[in-house]
Design an enzyme around this catalytic site. Structure first.
Site, PDB file in Angstrom:
ATOM      1  N   ASN A   9      43.319  37.909  36.262  1.00  0.00           N
ATOM      2  CA  ASN A   9      42.065  38.191  36.969  1.00  0.00           C
ATOM      3  C   ASN A   9      41.542  39.516  36.434  1.00  0.00           C
ATOM      4  O   ASN A   9      42.032  40.580  36.805  1.00  0.00           O
ATOM      5  CB  ASN A   9      42.304  38.266  38.481  1.00  0.00           C
ATOM      6  N   LYS A  11      38.788  40.941  36.970  1.00  0.00           N
ATOM      7  CA  LYS A  11      37.923  41.660  37.914  1.00  0.00           C
ATOM      8  C   LYS A  11      36.648  42.116  37.189  1.00  0.00           C
ATOM      9  O   LYS A  11      36.149  41.381  36.349  1.00  0.00           O
ATOM     10  CB  LYS A  11      38.700  42.799  38.585  1.00  0.00           C
ATOM     11  N   HIS A  94      39.545  35.862  46.977  1.00  0.00           N
ATOM     12  CA  HIS A  94      40.279  37.076  46.622  1.00  0.00           C
ATOM     13  C   HIS A  94      40.031  38.152  47.676  1.00  0.00           C
ATOM     14  O   HIS A  94      38.945  38.260  48.237  1.00  0.00           O
ATOM     15  CB  HIS A  94      39.847  37.575  45.240  1.00  0.00           C
ATOM     16  N   GLU A  96      39.478  41.192  47.532  1.00  0.00           N
ATOM     17  CA  GLU A  96      38.354  42.100  47.269  1.00  0.00           C
ATOM     18  C   GLU A  96      37.036  41.449  47.669  1.00  0.00           C
ATOM     19  O   GLU A  96      36.109  42.140  48.114  1.00  0.00           O
ATOM     20  CB  GLU A  96      38.361  42.515  45.791  1.00  0.00           C
ATOM     21  N   GLU A 166      48.633  36.914  47.722  1.00  0.00           N
ATOM     22  CA  GLU A 166      48.311  38.273  47.306  1.00  0.00           C
ATOM     23  C   GLU A 166      48.319  39.205  48.504  1.00  0.00           C
ATOM     24  O   GLU A 166      47.318  39.324  49.214  1.00  0.00           O
ATOM     25  CB  GLU A 166      46.926  38.306  46.650  1.00  0.00           C
ATOM     26  N   GLY A 172      46.412  46.399  43.180  1.00  0.00           N
ATOM     27  CA  GLY A 172      45.831  47.585  42.571  1.00  0.00           C
ATOM     28  C   GLY A 172      46.378  48.884  43.105  1.00  0.00           C
ATOM     29  O   GLY A 172      45.855  49.957  42.816  1.00  0.00           O
ATOM     30  N   SER A 212      50.166  43.460  41.902  1.00  0.00           N
ATOM     31  CA  SER A 212      50.818  44.413  41.001  1.00  0.00           C
ATOM     32  C   SER A 212      52.006  43.808  40.260  1.00  0.00           C
ATOM     33  O   SER A 212      52.992  44.480  39.982  1.00  0.00           O
ATOM     34  CB  SER A 212      51.231  45.682  41.753  1.00  0.00           C
ATOM     35  N   GLY A 233      46.438  41.152  37.773  1.00  0.00           N
ATOM     36  CA  GLY A 233      45.285  42.037  37.722  1.00  0.00           C
ATOM     37  C   GLY A 233      45.324  42.932  36.495  1.00  0.00           C
ATOM     38  O   GLY A 233      45.090  42.500  35.377  1.00  0.00           O
TER      39      GLY A 233
END
Length: 250
Positions: A9, A11, A94, A96, A166, A172, A212, A233
């Protein structure tokens, strides 16, 4: 168990030119992969990514899609648009998107439904906040997110669903769930799917861990019985690190 799938991903990273460079670096490193390999790129990079991965073993994912086929939804992208481009996968739900852009369990479900109707394979993200883990409701939160997201999804359509666990507190942040923690929740998610459908659907489901995962911890995480891959990520932006994770997924 589910097929191993390693998906990057990206991002909001990489211009189209940078995307081509990175994919060209990744291609030879994962050419002999024994798992499915996917790159999830920003919308503006999709065309370049599709061209760069043509004829390879690398799939391309968009990072979101809208639930409507068309309409007055400025700046949104429909699942049908992605499908016509040649995109095969889409990341939905996701954290985020939930945290910064108002996604709810209900809109995640609508997007999942639209993606399946368009013929896409969905990488469905679920996971708890740190506060929820500390309150001991991780299983309940992930079960609720999974159940609502899959509302109206048939057993046959589950072959086009990948679930990515996740934990929000590990995305992150450099913090990672222990291998045991990751496996426990992935197993719980599989049990939820077994309850919704049946044991065969649950066994065939790919449940990824995201949070992570990197070149240093991937082997331990991927060795767990209920972890069938990773949604990667930061490490997916480094070809060598991404390749190490892909090699660990056997």
């Amino acid at each position: 168990m589910g097929k191993y799938v390693i998906a990057g991903n990206w991002k909001m990273n990489k211009t189209p030119a940078e995307a081509k460079v990175l994919i060209d670096e990744i291609k030879p490193l994962v050419a002999d992969a024994t798992c499915d390999v996917i790159v999830g790129v920003p919308f503006v990079d999709l065309h370049v990514a599709l061209e760069a991965t043509a004829g390879t073993n690398i799939g391309v994912a968009a990072q979101n899609c809208h639930w409507a086929e068309s309409g007055a939804f400025t700046a949104e992208i429909s699942a049908g648009m992605l499908k016509e481009m040649g995109v095969g996968y889409v990341i939905i739900g996701h954290s985020e998107r939930r945290q910064y852009f108002g996604e709810t369990d209900q809109t995640v479900n609508k997007r999942v439904r639209a993606a399946l109707d368009a013929g896409l394979t969905v990488i469905l993200c679920v996971g708890e906040y740190l506060e929820q883990r500390e309150q001991g409701v991780t299983a309940e939160v992930c079960a609720m997110q999974t159940k609502i997201a899959l509302c109206g999804v048939s057993a046959e359509e589950m072959s086009r669903i990948i679930v990515a666990y996740e934990p929000v507190w590990a995305i992150g942040t450099g913090r990672t769930a222990t291998a045991e923690q990751a496996n426990e929740v992935c197993a719980q998610i599989r049990d939820v799917v077994k309850g919704l459908y049946n044991a065969d659907v649950a066994a065939a489901l790919t449940v990824q861990y995201g949070g992570s995962m990197n070149a240093g911890n991937a082997a331990e995480l991927l060795a767990q019985s209920d972890v069938d891959g990773g949604l990667i990520g930061g490490a997916s932006l480094k070809a060598a690190d991404f390749a190490v994770i892909v090699k660990a997924a056997k």
